[in-house]
Scaffold this motif. Structure first.
Motif, PDB file in Angstrom:
ATOM      1  N   THR A 166     -29.703  20.277  10.381  1.00 58.35           N
ATOM      2  CA  THR A 166     -28.547  20.553   9.520  1.00 58.35           C
ATOM      3  C   THR A 166     -27.322  20.067  10.274  1.00 58.35           C
ATOM      4  OG1 THR A 166     -27.084  22.224   8.534  1.00 58.35           O
ATOM      5  CG2 THR A 166     -28.402  22.947  10.407  1.00 58.35           C
ATOM      6  N   ALA A 167     -26.373  19.490   9.555  1.00 58.25           N
ATOM      7  CA  ALA A 167     -25.188  18.937  10.219  1.00 58.25           C
ATOM      8  C   ALA A 167     -24.069  19.964  10.329  1.00 58.25           C
ATOM      9  CB  ALA A 167     -24.702  17.693   9.470  1.00 58.25           C
ATOM     10  N   PHE A 203     -33.584  16.377   7.740  1.00 58.84           N
ATOM     11  CA  PHE A 203     -33.410  17.830   7.632  1.00 58.84           C
ATOM     12  C   PHE A 203     -34.403  18.422   6.639  1.00 58.84           C
ATOM     13  CE2 PHE A 203     -30.715  15.669   4.592  1.00 58.84           C
ATOM     14  CZ  PHE A 203     -30.802  16.427   3.427  1.00 58.84           C
ATOM     15  N   ASP A 218     -24.911  17.030   5.338  1.00 58.10           N
ATOM     16  CA  ASP A 218     -26.052  16.271   5.857  1.00 58.10           C
ATOM     17  C   ASP A 218     -25.992  14.819   5.387  1.00 58.10           C
ATOM     18  OD1 ASP A 218     -27.427  18.284   7.313  1.00 58.10           O
ATOM     19  OD2 ASP A 218     -28.133  19.156   5.434  1.00 58.10           O
TER      20      ASP A 218
END
Ligand code: SAH
Length: 353
Positions: A166-167, A203, A218
């Motif tokens: 996950t960003a 992800f 993301d």
């Protein structure tokens, strides 16, 4: 309501949308729009890869892991798993079988197993690359230092898979214990790129606490990093983890995201993942029809497969390597695609540039 189709066309032409526009697509997509998105994504995949599907032979060589990711079935705290390590001979024999079956990429995946020194990993890389010089080697063994990544690369590793998961920092901290940091994961991806690997990020779709806004982050992160490979699959709970009672991710959302990613990075190598095949019997076919172009059948010895269960009910844990290959071959043929015998390297985008 804004015209979603126009946004899809815009995404195909400009290969990017704004945060708000992505959010709008994810929120307002009708069934018809979804079909349109899928058609466009498939057309773009076909333009780049024709009806050829690349294969990667996955070798899960150790399930020991020092990390404790809340979602993962082989996390350190799961005392119910029988831990194993394949010997170098076993790894080589997986490759040999795989090579005969037509694989020209091997993926060495494992938990973060501290018992392997860099020299041990280098020895495995050297062994595989000298015995199978016509094959690409992908590593997926987690976060390491720049110096270690460099050693593996110099020993002949070609690619590295390290999903960013996950960003979003806050979301990352809900999926991982305190000692694991998004910042470090991102730095690893940058290091791998700098060294020259073909890099894979990605992800889980529908992981606990994930919001639509997180998914948009993301997508924007992926665009910025522009990795050569992008792996996404639905989150699936594992009964021996803190997320045992969490909801699984959605196949539909996974397919939508595969299509969006295909339009955003047209020449990316995108697998129809095992998790997608687990959530639905036709999940991998649907993945290909939504724009994916890679499959990753399992080459691990049948004796250990059950012990590499990242999530419950993982498919193909009882099949021999050959069965997996033939099964996928048939599945792909049925939808008009075929598995190719090719390393399947990333190629620069020569179309429309
Ligand atoms: N230790 C390596 C390999 C991890 S396993 C690494 O850290 O990169 C490969 C991927 O499986 C993970 O990156 C994660 O995205 C996915 N995965 C793990 N547990 C999962 C689950 N419960 N459901 C779906 N995917 C999962």
């Amino acid at each position: 309501m804004a015209d979603i189709r126009r946004l899809i066309d815009q995404l195909e032409e400009q290969r990017i949308l704004s945060r708000e526009e992505f959010l709008q697509i994810l929120s307002d997509l009708t069934e018809e729009d979804r079909n349109y998105l899928r058609e466009r994504a498939r057309a773009v995949a076909n333009k780049h890869f024709g009806n050829h599907i690349y294969t990667r032979g996955l070798i899960e060589f150790t399930n020991y892991c020092k990390n404790d990711c809340y979602y993962c079935g082989i996390r350190r705290s799961n005392r119910e798993v029988t831990r194993y390590r394949l010997t170098n001979e076993q790894i080589l024999s997986c490759c040999k079988e795989g090579h005969e079956l037509g694989f020209r990429t091997f993926v060495l995946q494992g938990g973060e197993d501290g018992s392997y020194s860099d020299e041990d990993i280098v020895a495995i890389i050297t062994l595989i690359k000298t015995n199978f010089p016509d094959c690409a080697l992908t590593l997926s063994i987690g976060e390491k230092s720049y110096a270690s990544y460099l050693k593996y690369y110099e020993a002949g590793a070609d690619r590295y898979l390290l999903r960013h998961e996950t960003a979003n920092e806050e979301h990352y901290s809900k999926l991982h214990p305190e000692n694991l940091k998004l910042q470090n994961r991102k730095q690893c991806l940058l290091d791998l790129k700098t060294i020259g690997y073909q890099v894979g990020a990605g992800f889980m779709v529908g992981s606990p606490y994930q919001t639509k806004e997180n998914i948009v982050e993301d997508l924007l992160f992926l665009k910025e990093l522009s990795p050569e490979m992008i792996g996404i699959g639905p989150f699936l709970p594992h009964h021996e983890t803190p997320f045992a009672a969490e909801q699984k991710g959605s196949m539909e959302m996974t397919l939508i995201l595969i299509s969006i990613i295909r339009l955003m990075i047209p020449n990316a190598l995108i697998p129809a993942t095992t998790a997608l095949g687990t959530i639905h019997p036709k999940g991998r076919e649907e993945g290909i029809l939504s724009g994916a172009n890679v499959v990753m059948p399992n080459l691990s010895p049948t004796s250990v497969r059950k012990n590499y269960e990242l999530y419950d009910n993982k498919i193909c844990t009882g099949d021999e390597a050959a069965e997996c290959r033939f099964c996928l071959d048939g599945r792909m043929k049925k939808i008009g695609y075929e598995l190719t015998i090719d390393r399947g390297d990333y190629k620069e985008d020569k179309i429309d540039v």
